[in-house]
Enzyme design. Sequence first.
Site, mmCIF file in Angstrom:
data_model
loop_
_atom_site.group_PDB
_atom_site.id
_atom_site.type_symbol
_atom_site.label_atom_id
_atom_site.label_comp_id
_atom_site.label_asym_id
_atom_site.label_seq_id
_atom_site.Cartn_x
_atom_site.Cartn_y
_atom_site.Cartn_z
ATOM 1 N N CYS A 108 0.846 -1.207 0.000
ATOM 2 C CA CYS A 108 0.000 0.000 0.000
ATOM 3 C C CYS A 108 0.873 1.246 0.000
ATOM 4 O O CYS A 108 1.752 1.397 0.846
ATOM 5 C CB CYS A 108 -0.906 -0.015 1.230
ATOM 6 S SG CYS A 108 -1.703 1.578 1.538
ATOM 7 N N CYS A 140 0.460 3.319 3.510
ATOM 8 C CA CYS A 140 0.855 2.816 4.833
ATOM 9 C C CYS A 140 2.179 3.443 5.293
ATOM 10 O O CYS A 140 3.037 3.776 4.468
ATOM 11 C CB CYS A 140 0.981 1.289 4.805
ATOM 12 S SG CYS A 140 -0.592 0.416 5.022
ATOM 13 N N HIS A 146 -4.305 0.500 8.010
ATOM 14 C CA HIS A 146 -4.755 0.251 6.640
ATOM 15 C C HIS A 146 -6.223 -0.168 6.580
ATOM 16 O O HIS A 146 -6.932 0.129 5.616
ATOM 17 C CB HIS A 146 -3.878 -0.858 6.031
ATOM 18 C CG HIS A 146 -4.160 -1.163 4.598
ATOM 19 N ND1 HIS A 146 -3.808 -0.312 3.569
ATOM 20 C CD2 HIS A 146 -4.762 -2.228 4.005
ATOM 21 C CE1 HIS A 146 -4.177 -0.846 2.409
ATOM 22 N NE2 HIS A 146 -4.761 -2.007 2.646
ATOM 23 N N ASN A 166 -13.326 9.797 -1.449
ATOM 24 C CA ASN A 166 -14.012 8.728 -2.163
ATOM 25 C C ASN A 166 -13.819 7.456 -1.358
ATOM 26 O O ASN A 166 -12.694 7.006 -1.180
ATOM 27 C CB ASN A 166 -13.420 8.524 -3.561
ATOM 28 C CG ASN A 166 -13.718 9.680 -4.489
ATOM 29 O OD1 ASN A 166 -14.769 10.307 -4.391
ATOM 30 N ND2 ASN A 166 -12.789 9.976 -5.390
ATOM 31 N N SER A 175 -9.249 3.786 -5.311
ATOM 32 C CA SER A 175 -8.374 2.700 -5.720
ATOM 33 C C SER A 175 -7.534 2.155 -4.563
ATOM 34 O O SER A 175 -6.742 1.249 -4.749
ATOM 35 C CB SER A 175 -7.481 3.147 -6.879
ATOM 36 O OG SER A 175 -6.882 4.381 -6.589
ATOM 37 N N HIS A 200 -7.002 2.112 2.101
ATOM 38 C CA HIS A 200 -6.394 2.824 3.228
ATOM 39 C C HIS A 200 -7.157 4.139 3.430
ATOM 40 O O HIS A 200 -7.319 4.910 2.481
ATOM 41 C CB HIS A 200 -4.910 3.103 2.929
ATOM 42 C CG HIS A 200 -4.149 3.497 4.159
ATOM 43 N ND1 HIS A 200 -3.157 2.722 4.704
ATOM 44 C CD2 HIS A 200 -4.272 4.575 4.971
ATOM 45 C CE1 HIS A 200 -2.683 3.314 5.787
ATOM 46 N NE2 HIS A 200 -3.356 4.439 5.967
ATOM 47 N N HIS A 211 -8.327 7.623 3.560
ATOM 48 C CA HIS A 211 -7.686 8.875 3.150
ATOM 49 C C HIS A 211 -8.686 9.776 2.444
ATOM 50 O O HIS A 211 -9.727 9.334 1.998
ATOM 51 C CB HIS A 211 -6.506 8.587 2.206
ATOM 52 C CG HIS A 211 -6.926 8.098 0.846
ATOM 53 N ND1 HIS A 211 -7.382 6.809 0.615
ATOM 54 C CD2 HIS A 211 -6.976 8.713 -0.361
ATOM 55 C CE1 HIS A 211 -7.678 6.652 -0.665
ATOM 56 N NE2 HIS A 211 -7.446 7.799 -1.293
ATOM 57 N N GLN A 244 -8.729 13.462 -0.269
ATOM 58 C CA GLN A 244 -7.911 14.251 -1.167
ATOM 59 C C GLN A 244 -8.246 15.727 -0.975
ATOM 60 O O GLN A 244 -9.340 16.071 -0.529
ATOM 61 C CB GLN A 244 -8.177 13.858 -2.609
ATOM 62 C CG GLN A 244 -7.889 12.396 -2.895
ATOM 63 C CD GLN A 244 -7.814 12.111 -4.388
ATOM 64 O OE1 GLN A 244 -7.133 12.809 -5.136
ATOM 65 N NE2 GLN A 244 -8.530 11.087 -4.812
HETATM 66 O O1 LIG Z 1 -7.529 10.335 -7.641
HETATM 67 P P1 LIG Z 1 -8.154 8.973 -7.562
HETATM 68 O O2 LIG Z 1 -8.745 8.680 -6.214
HETATM 69 O O3 LIG Z 1 -7.271 7.883 -8.042
HETATM 70 O O4 LIG Z 1 -9.386 9.049 -8.597
HETATM 71 C C1 LIG Z 1 -10.729 9.068 -8.259
HETATM 72 O O5 LIG Z 1 -11.154 10.364 -7.830
HETATM 73 C C2 LIG Z 1 -11.038 11.413 -8.801
HETATM 74 C C3 LIG Z 1 -11.594 12.671 -8.194
HETATM 75 O O6 LIG Z 1 -12.942 12.552 -7.825
HETATM 76 C C4 LIG Z 1 -11.766 11.038 -10.104
HETATM 77 O O7 LIG Z 1 -11.519 12.006 -11.091
HETATM 78 C C5 LIG Z 1 -11.316 9.670 -10.621
HETATM 79 O O8 LIG Z 1 -12.093 9.308 -11.747
HETATM 80 C C6 LIG Z 1 -11.499 8.640 -9.506
HETATM 81 O O9 LIG Z 1 -11.081 7.369 -9.942
#
Ligand SMILES: O=P(O)(O)O[C@H]1O[C@H](CO)[C@@H](O)[C@H](O)[C@H]1O
Lengths: 359, 359
Positions: free
Chosen positions: A52, A55, A119, A159, A167, A170, A172, A174
């Site tokens: 990961c 981590c 994680h 997300n 993806s 873990h 988190h 953004q």
């Molecule tokens: O940056 P990540 O988490 O890999 O990507 C994810 O969030 C982003 C922001 O919402 C999107 O644009 C991507 O399509 C999604 O897969």
Amino acid sequence: MSEFDFNEHSHRRHNPLTNSWVLCSPHRTKRPWQGQQEAADNETLPSYDSSCYLCPGNKRARGDTNPEYQNTFIFTNDFAAVKFDQPQFQHNSNDKFSSLLKAEGVRGECKVMCFSPKHNITVAEMSKDAIIHVIQAWIEVYRNYFSIPHINYVQIFENKGTIMGCSNPHPHCQIWCTESIPEEPTKELISMTKYYEQNKSCLLCDYVLLETLKLQDKPRVICENDSFVCVTPFWATWPYETMIIAKSHVTSLIELDGEKQLNDLADIIRRITCRYDNVFKCSFPYSMGIHQAPVDEKDHSHDSHLHLHFYPALLRSSTVKKFLVGYEMLAEPQRDLTPEQAAETLRKCSEIHYKQENM
Amino acid sequence: MSEFDFNEHSHRRHNPLTNSWVLCSPHRTKRPWQGQQEAADNETLPSYDSSCYLCPGNKRARGDTNPEYQNTFIFTNDFAAVKFDQPQFQHNSNDKFSSLLKAEGVRGECKVMCFSPKHNITVAEMSKDAIIHVIQAWIEVYRNYFSIPHINYVQIFENKGTIMGCSNPHPHCQIWCTESIPEEPTKELISMTKYYEQNKSCLLCDYVLLETLKLQDKPRVICENDSFVCVTPFWATWPYETMIIAKSHVTSLIELDGEKQLNDLADIIRRITCRYDNVFKCSFPYSMGIHQAPVDEKDHSHDSHLHLHFYPALLRSSTVKKFLVGYEMLAEPQRDLTPEQAAETLRKCSEIHYKQENM
Ligand SMILES: O=P(O)(O)O[C@H]1O[C@H](CO)[C@@H](O)[C@H](O)[C@H]1O
Ligand SMILES: O=P(O)(O)O[C@H]1O[C@H](CO)[C@@H](O)[C@H](O)[C@H]1O
């Protein structure tokens, strides 16, 4: 004919924050589902995963090594959607054709913030104290951007779950920071400004008043404490969409008034995310985000009011999500149960996480 | 520093039809993908399925039996999102609080239309003549709603593929007709009206002119014929989003000028859907919809221009879709390759379907 009933008859509701409509078809949940089933996120994960990139102690895509962090950890996204380092954009001419090819450059920065060294935990299972650490890190990062040139808006979002395009499990979030003020916050700023001009009061202050005090039975309130309320907004699009709204008029995280409000925000985040997981006894996938004042140089005392949106994906079970597709993309968002029905379901859920119930 | 380059640097583009912005981060496709993989729709299906509620001769949910239809077949959705049969909605009062709980009743009708008796075909593999039958059925159904009370807008759309929430692979579209003019068409009507008032010309007529005649190299044109062009719009959100636009100013399907335009529309629909399937050699999932004049009593000669939107879900391969999640929901749609790059890929694809190549 009988009387109009929100629980039976199709109607649309107006979203005063974005000035848009959503179609509500409450009887539609009776429709059988033969479509795609998602894999439920029920995998058992280790608390540390050597592969990961989030981590503690591990190597990331570009070669950096994560520190042995204890609470939260922030770094610049290795595949950032916006960057500081790009040339200035040259505006094109001004005839009618160029108005059809309108563009602008966007400088900015994308950060990733780990919520915990563990994680295999999610916010829903984190302690209030651990969530306080997260909020403190949000405050710090947000405050910091006031003094960074070319940044006017800071979007903190999470997300959660593979079906939300996440993806890495873990825990988190953004933080995407841009020179431009993005579409959704812009719509909210415009609506809040108009509402203030018309009523000399804040749209969300009034909405909180309405949901927590003026309406009997509080049909859309899920939970609340002294400083925050969590509701399924009257105009919700996603089946279990909720908003956490500050009860007092704070325009951003940095206006939170000391320990008490910090504590209350952590409390309500923990409670709603825990309720989500308990709805279908699974890790409930969602996108969450914070809307607050831009970090530009303008006065936002009347057009911003701190709130968090939760957009959860599931509709019927841990494997059947709501698809916002054809009609929603081409015509108008459509929902299959009323926000009041969703609130009732969420209110019935425990605030003890189903995994911790027998502990 | 070097010059600003749309293929390298982050920028946002303005959608003049909906008056909104999309963030474009062209370098982002370099990011490795470790997230959810979809199951590719590569199943081999029979041409007749006795358990399909759309196949000829079969029984539907409410007990009706489908006729032994030859081309297309239309019926009322057994689980309609809107219906005629509901009481009138009573408007609530007009103080500032009720402006936060604004709703209206929506009467209407939902139809389903099968494109073909064959269970295992899609538009991409249908002959031009078979598609002409579909368009003729669209025209008929659309024309019909002009004389049906309480219907002001007709939204024809297709969800194709399980990842677009489609629960039955039998080729079909839906037609949702409402008393209200939904959100997306409303935005377009407003933008088209404004543009007309400012320029005394039609926004989409001008856009077609720009893309097909004024620009050298036609960077966003995928294919065209005498009556229609298919482009990746400058402001596209989805990776391979396209629009089919009428070259002459027709406001709706019923204004199509006889055989020739009908033929040309079928031709371009066949060609773009076939190219889609060829991009990743799979049945390319998308939502498609037709935007045209409302069926109310107003004059739409200046605010409507017949066009079709294709919103395809895939980004990298037959199993990796684009997630419009956190940032997109909370802030602004974000795309990872430019519309010009997408157009180039689509232009390189054959107009012979990969399954028919060796026939
Ligand atoms: O940056 P990540 O988490 O890999 O990507 C994810 O969030 C982003 C922001 O919402 C999107 O644009 C991507 O399509 C999604 O897969
Ligand atoms: O009516 P269907 O095809 O079963 O349903 C599908 O399309 C509808 C209209 O876009 C969506 O609201 C549903 O979420 C989706 O599953």
